[in-house]
Design a protein around this motif. Structure first.
Motif, short mmCIF file in Angstrom:
data_model
loop_
_atom_site.label_atom_id
_atom_site.label_comp_id
_atom_site.label_asym_id
_atom_site.label_seq_id
_atom_site.Cartn_x
_atom_site.Cartn_y
_atom_site.Cartn_z
N PRO A 1 9.67 11.78 17.14
CA PRO A 1 11.48 12.12 16.99
C PRO A 1 12.53 13.15 16.81
N TYR A 2 12.28 13.81 17.79
CA TYR A 2 12.87 15.19 18.51
C TYR A 2 13.51 14.63 19.28
N GLY B 1 8.57 8.74 12.36
CA GLY B 1 8.32 9.51 12.13
C GLY B 1 7.81 8.84 10.22
N ASN B 2 6.95 10.20 9.01
CA ASN B 2 6.41 9.90 8.86
C ASN B 2 6.60 8.61 7.08
C1 NAG Z 1 3.48 13.17 10.74
O1 NAG Z 1 2.71 13.25 9.48
C2 NAG Z 1 1.38 13.91 10.60
C3 NAG Z 1 0.02 14.37 10.13
O2 NAG Z 1 0.55 15.47 8.37
C4 NAG Z 1 1.90 15.39 11.53
O3 NAG Z 1 1.27 15.69 11.94
C5 NAG Z 1 3.02 15.02 12.40
O4 NAG Z 1 3.48 16.05 12.66
C6 NAG Z 1 4.32 14.44 10.85
N1 NAG Z 1 5.38 13.58 12.25
C7 NAG Z 1 6.50 14.51 11.81
C8 NAG Z 1 7.67 13.57 12.87
O5 NAG Z 1 6.44 15.03 10.69
#
Ligand code: NAG
Ligand code: NAG
Ligand code: NAG
Ligand code: NAG
Ligand code: NAG
Length: 596
Positions: A153-154, A422-423
């Motif tokens: 996602p970067y 992403g999340n």
């Molecule tokens: C998604 O969540 C995980 C665990 O909290 C974290 O390590 C990761 O960096 C996050 N990914 C993004 C794209 O924010």
């Protein structure tokens, strides 16, 4: 005697190898992200002008066929229309890198075809959406001898990119300017390519001038970031105030017409938004110079084609829209294409109609690969001779499935939440953005016809309405519509022809995409719109099945896309109802022919 013969044979062989074994040309292909034609971005790239446009040919009627990143790129690199490659969105289930792999394209696309021709192939920058820090090696991208890809996602964080080199675990480039990182890698691959005797392909896809996207919750589309050395530039630039710029009267289909007029705060933000994009392109401009100079120093420039284009266009404030793409307006689909190389005329502007579907066939033809004949595009004429009598057609097939996504901090255009990589991040978008469009450009006409999943339709006469603010199919323009004439034929007759042609192009394959009139008129000489407008075909076109949808869905679901087949004109039937009408034939010169 014997020794003389041997000597002669040796001489012949030497002569043959120096004249006929000409090295295949190298290809350097630069693909930017969301670069506009209509907000003057090319005018702000002096080094691109100097090294590519002035030394080569600018194609001023070049189009993308799907105005969004991933589908447009898959279309470009496969040479297949989106309706045939079925990668129609940014993310699964309908798009993204996983869908590209799932559809089998990873085994059959430009780089694998070029390797079959003995090319060494390299690529750096953005490949597709949903190509991520998690799936970059599952499976690895196929077809490149060297690669260094930006990863989601970067991908769109200009100062926080992560990249995978030759399939190795991603490396962070936090703090470095992504287009500069990509430029450095491109020069590295160029150097690597020259260590070998084979011809090479080098694809370079910096993210400029895309929005800086952060996958936070909700997703954030900020202004493009630029290198500090370019921060002072273009303070006075303003987006051209064309007739479609934040118009008093709304235009377009309903979700566009519903947009409120933008206030001064938003307009100021939008001007700065475009300035930032122009600044971000400066790093690309500098890269173009470095690449061309390196080719020159290495003595390769004379046998290398340099292509410059972008995945799709962009709008900012036109039709009151926030920054974005995904529409069939010229701002979004009409894009830059410039090519320099062996026998490509210098300083020339070519008016041939071309699209991204044509680029892989063009490169395969240069590489001597016959595969181009089976793809959906057609090689773009490049040499003076080819450009003098181009075989290209008059149409571009444009299509879209899914949402229109607003960018920038004031971007609100709908109420449909959509998930992103992403999340659990989400954005808000206009959902009813599935459509089929036809761009038709001949010497006496310049038209856009679009049928939307909502049942709405648009018709713009781009010659008289270059900014596309008068949709002649909207009730507000009934008066213009009734006065409309083309070759003396009424609006209704013209639209009937366009709809039938769109029926063909929206599902065409291979040669049919190149010669769609042939499907409607298999045996006769209808090659262009003016031929089809003959009164004798009026009933035939009135009675064609029409382009339609049964609902708005987010993917290419055939069952929702109305009728699929057209009737073919039968030359043996005078009044145009195939199979039902009288047949009047007579024989002439030993051939069956028709009196009409
Ligand atoms: C998604 O969540 C995980 C665990 O909290 C974290 O390590 C990761 O960096 C996050 N990914 C993004 C794209 O924010
Ligand atoms: C590039 O890859 C192709 C396909 O794997 C291979 O045949 C070729 O030898 C490679 N070129 C170099 C220089 O390694
Ligand atoms: C201008 O429009 C934006 C977006 O709708 C809004 O947030 C802002 O408050 C408006 N500014 C003024 C001065 O009305
Ligand atoms: C989208 O189009 C459908 C018709 O397919 C319509 O019922 C719905 O109201 C539209 N939604 C919006 C937000 O315009
Ligand atoms: C395209 O892919 C989607 C998702 O896999 C599938 O539902 C659809 O049927 C496919 N369309 C065609 C025409 O193959």
């Amino acid at each position: 005697m014997k020794s003389i013969l041997i000597l002669l044979t040796g001489l012949c062989a030497a002569a043959a190898s120096s004249s006929s074994v000409k090295q295949k040309p190298n290809i350097v292909f630069i693909l930017t992200d969301d670069q506009d034609w209509h907000m003057q971005s090319l005018d702000y790239m002096p080094l691109l002008q100097k090294h590519v446009i002035d030394k080569g040919t600018l194609f001023d009627k070049h189009y993308c066929t799907v105005s969004i990143c991933c589908p447009s790129r898959v279309n470009l690199w496969t040479g297949l229309a989106a309706h045939n490659n079925n990668v129609t969105d940014l993310n699964p289930p309908y798009g993204g890198y996983p869908k590209f792999v799932w559809e089998g394209h990873n085994q059959n696309w430009l780089p694998t075809y070029l390797q079959e021709q003995g090319y060494n192939t390299y690529y750096t920058g953005k490949l597709f959406n949903a190509h991520t820090i998690d799936n970059y090696d599952d499976p690895p991208v196929n077809g490149f001898n060297g690669s260094d890809f930006l990863l989601d996602p970067y991908t769109y964080e200009y100062y926080r990119s992560r990249m995978t080199r030759n399939g190795a675990p991603p490396i962070s480039y936090e703090g470095q300017y992504s287009p500069d990182v990509v430029a450095e890698k491109a020069l590295g691959f160029l150097h690597e390519a020259t260590l070998h005797d084979q011809p090479f392909f080098l694809g370079i896809a910096p993210i400029a001038p895309h929005s800086n996207v952060r996958f936070v919750d909700p997703i954030e589309f900020g202004t493009a970031a630029y290198a500090k050395r370019h921060a002072h530039l273009f303070q006075d630039y303003k987006i051209p105030r064309t007739a479609n710029f934040n118009p008093d009267v709304p235009s377009g289909v309903s979700w566009v017409r519903d947009l409120p007029k933008l206030n001064d705060t938003v307009i100021e933000y939008h001007d700065e938004f475009q300035r930032s994009r122009l600044r971000s392109l400066q790093a690309v401009d500098e890269m173009v110079e470095s690449l061309v100079q390196t080719l020159e120093v290495k003595g390769l420039l004379d046998n290398t084609y340099v292509f410059y284009t972008t995945d799709n266009g962009y709008h900012i404030s036109q039709h009151r829209l926030p920054p974005g793409k995904e529409c069939p307006f010229e701002t979004d689909i009409h894009i830059p294409l410039a090519v320099r190389g062996p026998d490509v005329p210098a300083g020339h502007v070519a008016g041939v109609v071309s699209s991204h579907t044509d680029l892989t066939p063009t490169m395969l033809k240069l590489a001597g690969h016959d595969r181009y004949k089976t793809l959906d595009g057609f090689p773009i004429p490049l040499t003076e001779g080819e450009l003098a009598s181009p075989e290209s057609g008059e149409h571009v097939n444009v299509e879209f499935w899914g949402r229109a996504i607003p960018e920038g901090k004031y971007g609100k255009i709908g109420d449909d939440s959509f998930p992103a990589v992403g999340n659990g991040t989400a954005g808000i978008a206009a959902r009813n953005n599935t459509y089929k469009a036809l761009r038709l450009i001949g010497s006496h006409y310049n038209l856009l016809y679009t049928v939307w999943c909502t049942g709405e339709r648009e018709f713009y006469d781009v010659t008289h309405d270059p900014d596309q603010v008068q949709n002649l199919l909207h009730q507000d323009h009934a008066a213009l519509r009734s006065e409309y004439q083309l070759y003396g034929r009424s609006f209704e007759h013209v639209v009937n022809r366009l709809d039938a042609l769109l029926m063909v192009t929206k599902s065409c394959k291979a040669q049919e995409c190149h010669e769609p009139w042939q499907t409607l008129h298999p045996k006769s000489s209808v090659k262009v719109l003016s031929d089809a407008l003959r009164p004798k075909y009026d009933d035939f076109y009135t009675n064609q099945p029409k382009v339609s949808f049964s609902s708005c869905v987010l993917g290419h679901i055939i069952s929702e896309e109305g009728p699929q087949d057209v009737n073919a004109w039968n030359d043996f039937v005078i009044d145009g109802y195939p199979g039902t009408a009288r047949q009047q034939r007579f024989q002439w010169s030993g051939h069956w022919s028709w009196w009409t």
